[in-house]
Each structure stands twice: as structure tokens, then as C-alpha cells.
Enzyme design. Sequence first.
Site, mmCIF file in Angstrom:
data_model
loop_
_atom_site.group_PDB
_atom_site.id
_atom_site.type_symbol
_atom_site.label_atom_id
_atom_site.label_comp_id
_atom_site.label_asym_id
_atom_site.label_seq_id
_atom_site.Cartn_x
_atom_site.Cartn_y
_atom_site.Cartn_z
ATOM 1 N N LYS A 31 0.612 -0.913 -0.255
ATOM 2 C CA LYS A 31 0.212 0.009 0.043
ATOM 3 C C LYS A 31 1.175 1.146 0.011
ATOM 4 O O LYS A 31 0.835 2.114 -1.510
ATOM 5 C CB LYS A 31 -0.619 0.130 0.577
ATOM 6 C CG LYS A 31 -1.775 1.286 1.595
ATOM 7 C CD LYS A 31 -2.696 1.317 2.671
ATOM 8 C CE LYS A 31 -1.587 1.524 3.954
ATOM 9 N NZ LYS A 31 -1.681 3.079 4.259
ATOM 10 N N ASN A 32 2.092 1.587 0.663
ATOM 11 C CA ASN A 32 2.103 2.563 0.852
ATOM 12 C C ASN A 32 3.746 2.798 -0.407
ATOM 13 O O ASN A 32 4.384 3.986 0.024
ATOM 14 C CB ASN A 32 3.048 2.685 2.726
ATOM 15 C CG ASN A 32 2.451 2.767 3.233
ATOM 16 O OD1 ASN A 32 1.288 2.910 3.118
ATOM 17 N ND2 ASN A 32 2.825 2.926 4.600
ATOM 18 N N CYS B 284 -5.539 13.073 13.110
ATOM 19 C CA CYS B 284 -6.003 12.394 12.709
ATOM 20 C C CYS B 284 -5.665 11.207 13.832
ATOM 21 O O CYS B 284 -5.374 11.855 14.978
ATOM 22 C CB CYS B 284 -4.911 11.536 11.647
ATOM 23 S SG CYS B 284 -3.120 10.866 12.078
ATOM 24 N N ARG C 143 0.412 14.609 13.231
ATOM 25 C CA ARG C 143 0.845 14.327 11.922
ATOM 26 C C ARG C 143 1.179 15.689 11.096
ATOM 27 O O ARG C 143 0.172 16.204 9.909
ATOM 28 C CB ARG C 143 0.315 13.356 11.268
ATOM 29 C CG ARG C 143 0.451 11.631 11.892
ATOM 30 C CD ARG C 143 -0.809 10.860 11.400
ATOM 31 N NE ARG C 143 0.305 10.163 10.256
ATOM 32 C CZ ARG C 143 0.002 9.059 9.786
ATOM 33 N NH1 ARG C 143 -0.939 8.536 10.111
ATOM 34 N NH2 ARG C 143 0.534 8.149 8.644
ATOM 35 N N ASP D 248 4.292 0.984 12.373
ATOM 36 C CA ASP D 248 3.322 -0.047 11.004
ATOM 37 C C ASP D 248 3.068 -1.389 11.911
ATOM 38 O O ASP D 248 2.078 -2.319 11.635
ATOM 39 C CB ASP D 248 3.646 0.070 9.782
ATOM 40 C CG ASP D 248 2.930 1.417 9.388
ATOM 41 O OD1 ASP D 248 2.404 2.183 10.681
ATOM 42 O OD2 ASP D 248 3.375 2.043 8.372
ATOM 43 N N ARG E 242 -8.154 -0.277 4.488
ATOM 44 C CA ARG E 242 -8.316 0.678 3.891
ATOM 45 C C ARG E 242 -7.088 -0.517 3.668
ATOM 46 O O ARG E 242 -5.903 -0.045 2.219
ATOM 47 C CB ARG E 242 -7.499 1.697 5.317
ATOM 48 C CG ARG E 242 -8.952 2.786 4.648
ATOM 49 C CD ARG E 242 -8.266 4.049 5.694
ATOM 50 N NE ARG E 242 -7.139 4.060 5.837
ATOM 51 C CZ ARG E 242 -5.782 4.444 5.851
ATOM 52 N NH1 ARG E 242 -6.579 5.136 8.114
ATOM 53 N NH2 ARG E 242 -5.293 5.203 6.184
HETATM 54 C C1 UD1 Z 1 3.640 6.485 6.948
HETATM 55 C C2 UD1 Z 1 3.759 5.799 6.262
HETATM 56 C C3 UD1 Z 1 2.496 4.880 7.296
HETATM 57 C C4 UD1 Z 1 3.545 5.216 8.496
HETATM 58 C C5 UD1 Z 1 4.409 6.492 8.838
HETATM 59 C C6 UD1 Z 1 6.081 6.140 9.936
HETATM 60 C C7 UD1 Z 1 2.280 5.996 4.165
HETATM 61 C C8 UD1 Z 1 0.770 6.706 3.373
HETATM 62 N N1 UD1 Z 1 2.404 5.869 5.270
HETATM 63 O O1 UD1 Z 1 3.613 7.885 7.101
HETATM 64 O O2 UD1 Z 1 2.215 4.361 7.588
HETATM 65 O O3 UD1 Z 1 3.562 4.386 10.109
HETATM 66 O O4 UD1 Z 1 5.274 6.782 7.434
HETATM 67 O O5 UD1 Z 1 6.964 5.041 8.970
HETATM 68 O O6 UD1 Z 1 4.367 5.502 3.869
HETATM 69 N N2 UD1 Z 1 6.840 14.753 10.389
HETATM 70 C C9 UD1 Z 1 5.964 15.852 11.245
HETATM 71 N N3 UD1 Z 1 6.041 17.276 9.977
HETATM 72 C C10 UD1 Z 1 5.631 16.521 8.874
HETATM 73 C C11 UD1 Z 1 5.706 15.390 8.691
HETATM 74 C C12 UD1 Z 1 5.935 14.392 9.684
HETATM 75 O O7 UD1 Z 1 6.535 16.759 12.412
HETATM 76 O O8 UD1 Z 1 5.851 17.165 7.978
HETATM 77 C C13 UD1 Z 1 6.329 13.927 11.702
HETATM 78 C C14 UD1 Z 1 5.148 13.222 12.359
HETATM 79 O O9 UD1 Z 1 4.423 13.645 12.535
HETATM 80 C C15 UD1 Z 1 5.608 11.483 12.783
HETATM 81 C C16 UD1 Z 1 6.715 11.572 11.866
HETATM 82 O O10 UD1 Z 1 7.295 12.951 11.244
HETATM 83 O O11 UD1 Z 1 6.251 11.615 14.392
HETATM 84 C C17 UD1 Z 1 7.220 10.142 10.768
HETATM 85 O O12 UD1 Z 1 5.678 10.384 10.040
HETATM 86 P P1 UD1 Z 1 6.015 10.233 8.704
HETATM 87 O O13 UD1 Z 1 7.025 9.469 8.292
HETATM 88 O O14 UD1 Z 1 5.660 11.426 7.697
HETATM 89 O O15 UD1 Z 1 4.816 9.372 8.255
HETATM 90 P P2 UD1 Z 1 3.606 9.843 7.266
HETATM 91 O O16 UD1 Z 1 4.767 10.061 6.297
HETATM 92 O O17 UD1 Z 1 2.656 10.281 7.181
#
Ligand code: UD1
Length: 421
Positions: free
Chosen positions: A22-23, A117, A122, A308, A400
Site C-alpha cells: 500500500k505505502n 488524525c 501528523r 506499523d 483501507r
Molecule cells: C508513513 C506511512 C505510515 C507509517 C509512517 C511512519 C504512508 C502512506 N504512510 O506515514 O504507514 O506509519 O510513515 O513509518 O507511507 N512529521 C512532522 N512534520 C512533517 C511530516 C512528519 O513533524 O511535515 C512527523 C510526524 O508527525 C511523525 C513523524 O514525523 O511523528 C514521521 O511521520 P511520517 O514519516 O511523515 O509519516 P507518514 O509519511 O504520514
Amino acid sequence: MDKLIITGGARLSGELRISGAKNAALPILAATLLSHSPVTVGNVPHLHDITTTLELLGRMGVHLLVDERMNIEIDSSKISSFVAPYELVKTMRASILVLGPLLARFGEAHVSLPGGCAIGTRPVDIHLNGLIKMGAEITLENGFIHAKAKRLKGCRLVLEQVTVTGTENLLMAAVLAEGTTIMENAAKEPEVSDLAHFLNKMGAKITGIGTDVLVIEGVEKLGEESIHYNIMPDRIETGTYLCAAAITGGKVKLKNTRPDILDAVLDKLIEAGADIQTGEDWISLDMHGKRPKAVSLRTAPYPAFPTDMQAQFIAMNTVADGVGVVIETIFENRFMHVNELQRMGADIRLESNTAICTGTKKLTGAPVMATDLRASASLVIAALIAEGDTLVDRIYHIDRGYDHIEEKLTQLGATIRRVPN
Ligand code: UD1
């Protein structure tokens, strides 16, 4: 809303094919927006998040052709809208992944802000700051991110924190930028690498794939020719079925997967007492009928233990021999499964970002509620060993991210059925 009823007690055994990731599929589908020619994507999992992404692309005017084997032909040569509306973004945060490619190719994007969320705040600040550094003009208005740029400019980006979708968004923006972008502290998750390989197949010039420094030499155009790309296997689905088998003392062989990207998870399963064998594209697990041993772990970005898989391992610890300490370092509020597991008889104590679980010999079935995707998987896993029936509500979360979960578990001998509300 559909529910799942699971009758615990069956020892899982048999073989299963793992679906596409999925990711990896979500960013790759978004990246097709960058291509001038039609692209065909194969090994796409059958999931709600994929349907949402296809709906999002369709609303922008992308032409889609899906066959019965989930090969999808995508033609984004005639886009008529650059908007990702709230009603789609709110159901799937990963919709933010269209921001980078839309802006890079069309110079314009309007994406609803994802908002809060279930597993924490996030934010998307790292995505936006990176784009601004590349020359984009970004305004936030009426709950939308409005982004504009003539042509993005390559630059040095040092990401403040490791972010998976943040890395992917900036990567998709940088491939069409003028000049070279050097992205440091980039996420090394295998799904980021899959996206990078896909982009290179369309003509991008990315090096450093699989490391935390990505170097992207911008090109003028992508997708001069049609390409076909197969999505990599889902390592989280793989890990989930391994945990499901382990908790029941079972024996399974998972095919069409990749053991080389599951080291941290396989090591913990071995620590739990599993006999693990691997080939190039398969993994087998045999518990020899034994109860798992409790394991302690700490989530962190790849190649460390994935957040995850945290909920599924807590489920396993609930009935394991000993005490397991699980520390969550990625998301601040990712223990909602704990309350539900406690309702099934689990002995878990929460101390800020740490879950301390003392294994009990027995869980009992109960009505429980899924709160997010991986939390739902942990409830299903716990239900497999619980005495009696467990009714898992709000399973749209499971749909999902898990392709045909009840069929796959039934194939392994579980007693599970879906009931419409
Ligand atoms: C992706 C995965 C999700 C997985 C996560 C961590 C997808 C679609 N989803 O989510 O399944 O659980 O990686 O491996 O690939 N953060 C910030 N600012 C930002 C972006 C992120 O502070 O602009 C923080 C987030 O709040 C979190 C951390 O960084 O604490 C990691 O999040 P991130 O790797 O961005 O998760 P996703 O990409 O949303």
C-alpha cells in the site's frame, strides 16, 4: 458499517501470497501525474486507500483503466483540475502526495490540509518548507494548501525529521526542478526506494536510492515513453500474517514477499521463539505449537523496527511468556489498541510512550472497536487466540490497508466472517 466476527482457537497453517505494498502504491500512483505518456502499474493491492487515490486522480481528469487483475493504466496527459478536495483528503492523509507532482508538472496545486488524525497530530510542515525552499509560493486558506511555482529550483534540503511521505513529496517535486536537489536526512523506507526506482524508470535522475542522502538531477520532462512497473510486496502485511501465525503457535509460508526488507521484524519473531526460514521471495514461520516468548522493542525509522508493526507485536505479547516493553518513538498517540486489548483480558500498563505488557495465558473474546489501520490488525490477531467470539467493529480501517483479510485468514484455517451492519 461491516464488522468481523472471529472465533479464536484455530492454529494457523498453510501458504499465502502477499499483496503489493500500500505505502509504495500510493506515492507511485501519485507520481503518474508526472508522466507525459500512459503508465501501467501492476501488483496493485485491492484496498480502499487505492480506490480513494484512483477517485482523486479521476476527479483531476486522469484517465484510468483498471483490469480484473488490478493492473492499472493511467494517462495523466489531460488534467483538468489541480484540486485534492477535503472529502477525500480527510479519509486518507496520503492524498497529500499529489502536492509535489502537481506543483512540479503543472505549477499549481490546491490540496486540503489533512488535519488531525487518530494517531497524533501528523503535521505536513516539512513537506511545505521543502517546497518553499525550492521556490514555491504557498498559502494556507480555508483549510487548503495553495501552492504555485513557475519551475521549482533544485537546492539543498536537510529534513528536520525523518518523514516518509515528506521525502516522497519532495522527491516527486525535485525530479522536474531546474538543477540538482540534494536531500539529506531522507527517509530510507523501502517504499521510498520503490518510488525512486519508478521515477527513474520514467526518466528521472535520482541517485543515493536506499540511503538518507538522495541526489536528484532535475529533468525537463518525464514519461516520454509508456512504461510498466510492478509495485513491491507489502512488508507490513507480511509481518502482520507472521504475527498472526506466531500467536496461534502455527506454521505458515508467505510467498511473493521480500525477507531482505524485514530484518528487524524477523529478528523479533526469532526472539519470540519462531523458527524462520527464508528464500529470495518467501518467508516461512514455524512455532512448533509453542506459546510465544514476550519481546521488547523500540520503533524507529527504517531499517529499525517499524511503527506499523508495533500494535501487532503488542497483541502477541498479551499472551506471551514473560514481560514485553514496547516503546513508540514515531507517533505520540499510537496506543489506542491497548484499551481494546485490555477489554479482552490483556495485562498492559501504559507509561507515556511505553507499553509494558505481562503475558497472560488466556484472552477472552469481546466486542472491540478498530481505531486505526494497524490497531485493527492487532485486534484481529488477538481475536485469533481469544476464547470464544470477538466482534471487531469499524473495520473500514482494516479495509483501507489489508487486501482480502478474511479470505486470507480463512485460507490459513482461521474462523472469521464479515457481517454487514
Ligand atoms: C508513513 C506511512 C505510515 C507509517 C509512517 C511512519 C504512508 C502512506 N504512510 O506515514 O504507514 O506509519 O510513515 O513509518 O507511507 N512529521 C512532522 N512534520 C512533517 C511530516 C512528519 O513533524 O511535515 C512527523 C510526524 O508527525 C511523525 C513523524 O514525523 O511523528 C514521521 O511521520 P511520517 O514519516 O511523515 O509519516 P507518514 O509519511 O504520514
